[in-house]
Design a protein around this motif. Structure first.
Motif, PDB file in Angstrom:
ATOM      1  N   TYR A 119       1.454   3.912   6.788  1.00 38.27           N
ATOM      2  CA  TYR A 119       0.248   3.706   7.295  1.00 38.27           C
ATOM      3  C   TYR A 119       0.416   4.362   8.622  1.00 38.27           C
ATOM      4  O   TYR A 119       1.468   4.232   9.388  1.00 38.27           O
ATOM      5  CB  TYR A 119      -0.300   2.405   7.622  1.00 38.27           C
ATOM      6  N   TYR A 151       5.536  -0.579   0.530  1.00 40.78           N
ATOM      7  CA  TYR A 151       6.248  -0.642   1.653  1.00 40.78           C
ATOM      8  C   TYR A 151       6.854  -2.276   1.796  1.00 40.78           C
ATOM      9  O   TYR A 151       6.534  -3.202   1.257  1.00 40.78           O
ATOM     10  CB  TYR A 151       5.267  -0.450   2.952  1.00 40.78           C
ATOM     11  N   ARG A 159       5.193  -4.998  -1.057  1.00 37.05           N
ATOM     12  CA  ARG A 159       4.028  -5.239  -1.670  1.00 37.05           C
ATOM     13  C   ARG A 159       3.701  -4.282  -2.820  1.00 37.05           C
ATOM     14  O   ARG A 159       4.289  -3.073  -2.864  1.00 37.05           O
ATOM     15  CB  ARG A 159       2.898  -5.147  -0.471  1.00 37.05           C
ATOM     16  N   HIS A 162      -1.204  -0.336  -3.552  1.00 37.62           N
ATOM     17  CA  HIS A 162      -2.572  -0.992  -3.453  1.00 37.62           C
ATOM     18  C   HIS A 162      -3.380   0.132  -2.838  1.00 37.62           C
ATOM     19  O   HIS A 162      -2.894   0.837  -1.796  1.00 37.62           O
ATOM     20  CB  HIS A 162      -2.679  -2.379  -2.909  1.00 37.62           C
ATOM     21  N   HIS A 164      -6.683  -0.294  -0.145  1.00 42.39           N
ATOM     22  CA  HIS A 164      -7.752  -1.039   0.602  1.00 42.39           C
ATOM     23  C   HIS A 164      -9.302  -0.466   0.491  1.00 42.39           C
ATOM     24  O   HIS A 164      -9.437   0.657   0.477  1.00 42.39           O
ATOM     25  CB  HIS A 164      -7.676  -1.337   2.185  1.00 42.39           C
TER      26      HIS A 164
HETATM   27 FE   LIG Z   1      -1.846  -2.472   2.604  1.00 43.03          FE
END
Ligand SMILES: [Fe+2]
Length: 237
Positions: A119, A151, A159, A162, A164
């Motif tokens: 990110y 990540y 994780r 995904h 958001h």
């Molecule tokens: Fe995330």
């Protein structure tokens, strides 16, 4: 007399709450059609009436809320290409309410990691892997992105992949949630985020090849070649 009246009002209130809960969960498209046409009689029609209940299509169950995470940024500009570089994933679906009516002019703010799982919150590039789109009159939305990377590594498991979402519309509480991808090895119990909903079937999508007009996505005169399509319908409470 006053005490009796108060008791009746309170009892009536509980009854209404029961009905609301019943019609707000596990409601199907078919059932909702019945409920909308029967009006005040939905107490019966919203449940098992008319023999039209389908237990397979959970069309009107509110999409679960999920962890917002630390990377949300308000004020991202409207843009339909969230992450650039390809290969491109087209994400598309319909936003509805719990009566299965489409929600027009809903705003979807989207943010995700890039393909390396990164990110960025960079003032020089505030829109990196972020986007904002609106639903049309039929509640339809779409945006173009790339498949996010995972990540986390080492002692901290990765994780699952995904995206958001923050979905807002007039007179509705914004929905913050996440979309996951079927088959990822980090879903559910393996997700290090123990408060996330990555094992929730209604938050999963299975990308498929594009068909027909889906193969190309045009934004501002630029045509992008779509490799995969992920469909995801969202229900606002
Ligand atoms: Fe995330």
């Amino acid at each position: 007399m006053f005490a009796l009246l108060s008791f009746l009002l309170i009892a009536g209130s509980f009854r209404l709450q029961d009905v609301s809960a019943q019609t707000g969960s596990n409601t199907t498209v078919a059932v909702t059609t019945v409920a909308m046409t029967t009006g005040p009689g939905r107490q019966g029609g919203g449940g098992q009436a008319e023999g039209t209940v389908s237990t397979e299509v959970l069309g009107c169950t509110p999409t679960p809320r999920d962890v917002q995470g630390p990377y949300y940024l308000p004020g991202v500009k409207h843009q339909h290409v969230v992450c650039r570089g390809g290969p491109y994933l087209l994400v598309t679906g319909t936003v509805r309410d719990t009566r299965c009516s489409p929600v027009a002019k809903a705003t979807l703010e989207v943010w995700q990691a890039d393909p390396t799982g990164c990110y960025k919150i960079n003032p020089q590039r505030p829109n990196f892997c972020r986007g904002k789109v609106r639903t049309d009159a039929r509640g339809r939305y779409s945006f173009l992105t790339v498949m996010p990377g995972q990540y986390g590594s080492g002692w901290w498991h990765a994780r699952p992949v995904h995206v958001h979402f923050r979905v807002s519309a007039r007179r509705r509480r914004p929905l913050v949630t996440q979309l996951y991808f079927s088959g990822n090895a980090s879903l559910g119990e393996r997700d290090p985020c123990k408060f996330c909903g990555s094992d929730n079937p209604s938050q999963l999508t299975t990308p498929r090849p594009p068909s027909g007009a889906e193969e190309n996505y045009t934004v501002g005169g630029t045509r992008y070649r779509v490799r995969e399509v992920a469909e995801w319908d969202i229900v606002l409470n």
